[in-house]
Design a protein around this motif. Structure first.
Motif, PDB file in Angstrom:
ATOM      1  N   THR A   1       7.796  -4.372  -3.012  1.00  9.40           N
ATOM      2  CA  THR A   1       6.811  -3.588  -2.263  1.00  9.40           C
ATOM      3  C   THR A   1       5.462  -3.700  -2.963  1.00  9.40           C
ATOM      4  O   THR A   1       4.734  -2.737  -3.053  1.00  9.40           O
ATOM      5  N   ALA A   2       5.196  -4.892  -3.475  1.00  4.63           N
ATOM      6  CA  ALA A   2       4.007  -5.095  -4.298  1.00  4.63           C
ATOM      7  C   ALA A   2       2.791  -4.429  -3.683  1.00  4.63           C
ATOM      8  O   ALA A   2       2.327  -4.796  -2.624  1.00  4.63           O
ATOM      9  N   SER A   3       2.311  -3.428  -4.368  1.00  3.24           N
ATOM     10  CA  SER A   3       1.121  -2.719  -3.930  1.00  3.24           C
ATOM     11  C   SER A   3       0.188  -2.689  -5.120  1.00  3.24           C
ATOM     12  O   SER A   3       0.522  -2.125  -6.152  1.00  3.24           O
ATOM     13  N   PRO A   4      -0.960  -3.354  -5.036  1.00  2.63           N
ATOM     14  CA  PRO A   4      -1.854  -3.433  -6.194  1.00  2.63           C
ATOM     15  C   PRO A   4      -2.187  -2.068  -6.796  1.00  2.63           C
ATOM     16  O   PRO A   4      -2.144  -1.926  -8.015  1.00  2.63           O
ATOM     17  N   PRO A   5      -2.501  -1.019  -6.006  1.00  6.22           N
ATOM     18  CA  PRO A   5      -2.794   0.276  -6.636  1.00  6.22           C
ATOM     19  C   PRO A   5      -1.601   0.797  -7.431  1.00  6.22           C
ATOM     20  O   PRO A   5      -1.760   1.235  -8.572  1.00  6.22           O
TER      21      PRO A   5
END
Ligand SMILES: [Zn+2]
Length: 172
Positions: free
Chosen positions: A150-154
């Protein structure tokens, strides 16, 4: 949201120079500019005194516990108030200490995300109906399920800040 019609009176907007901001939609009837707006949200890493993170399971994403608490900032609320409220609503936890980790523009959703680390006491999680599940996961192992599924930068940036603050190294 980029405005084409006046949200007050419904009149079609024209473009008018607004100093350094360039051409901005303007209502000649209401005599005001309508700058573009976008949702503001919080994303909160919830950690207990045993260096465990409360991660949320969302069945449409994966089979594991992998996302942080998040939510939209309500009109009249500060980002800090939203963070405390969402942790209470989603997990039933009282925030003892809240640390800001800065803001992030999230292009996929066109949202400004306000990042926080929320420290709580370890307690059983009492879930909101909106959630499929949640659990405490050792912080040094959380990356195994959180990224890159669920790669989410934040979320990743906040996680890295937390590890650094706690002097923790990721366990591979
Ligand atoms: Zn108007």
């Amino acid at each position: 949201m980029n405005y084409r019609f006046c949200p007050n009176c419904g009149k079609r907007l024209t473009l008018r120079p607004a100093g350094d901001d360039g051409q901005v939609p303007y209502c000649e009837a209401c005599e005001r500019y309508w700058f573009a707006t976008f949702p503001s949200c919080v994303i909160v890493l919830v950690a207990n005194e045993q260096q465990e993170l409360a991660l949320i399971h969302q069945s449409y994403l994966s089979d594991s516990f992998d996302v942080f608490v998040s939510g939209f900032i309500a009109s009249g609320e500060s980002a800090e108030e939203t963070a405390v409220r969402e942790v209470q609503e989603e997990l039933g936890l009282e925030v003892q200490q809240l640390i800001s980790t800065g803001t992030f523009w999230y292009p996929d959703a066109g949202q400004l995300m306000h990042g926080f680390i929320a420290y709580t006491k370890k307690a059983p999680l009492s879930l909101s109906d909106e959630l499929d599940g949640a659990g405490w996961v050792p912080a040094a192992e959380a990356h195994r399920t959180m990224f890159p599924v669920t790669a989410s930068p934040p979320a990743y940036a906040i996680y890295e800040t937390y590890l650094k603050n706690e002097n923790l190294k990721k366990k591979e």
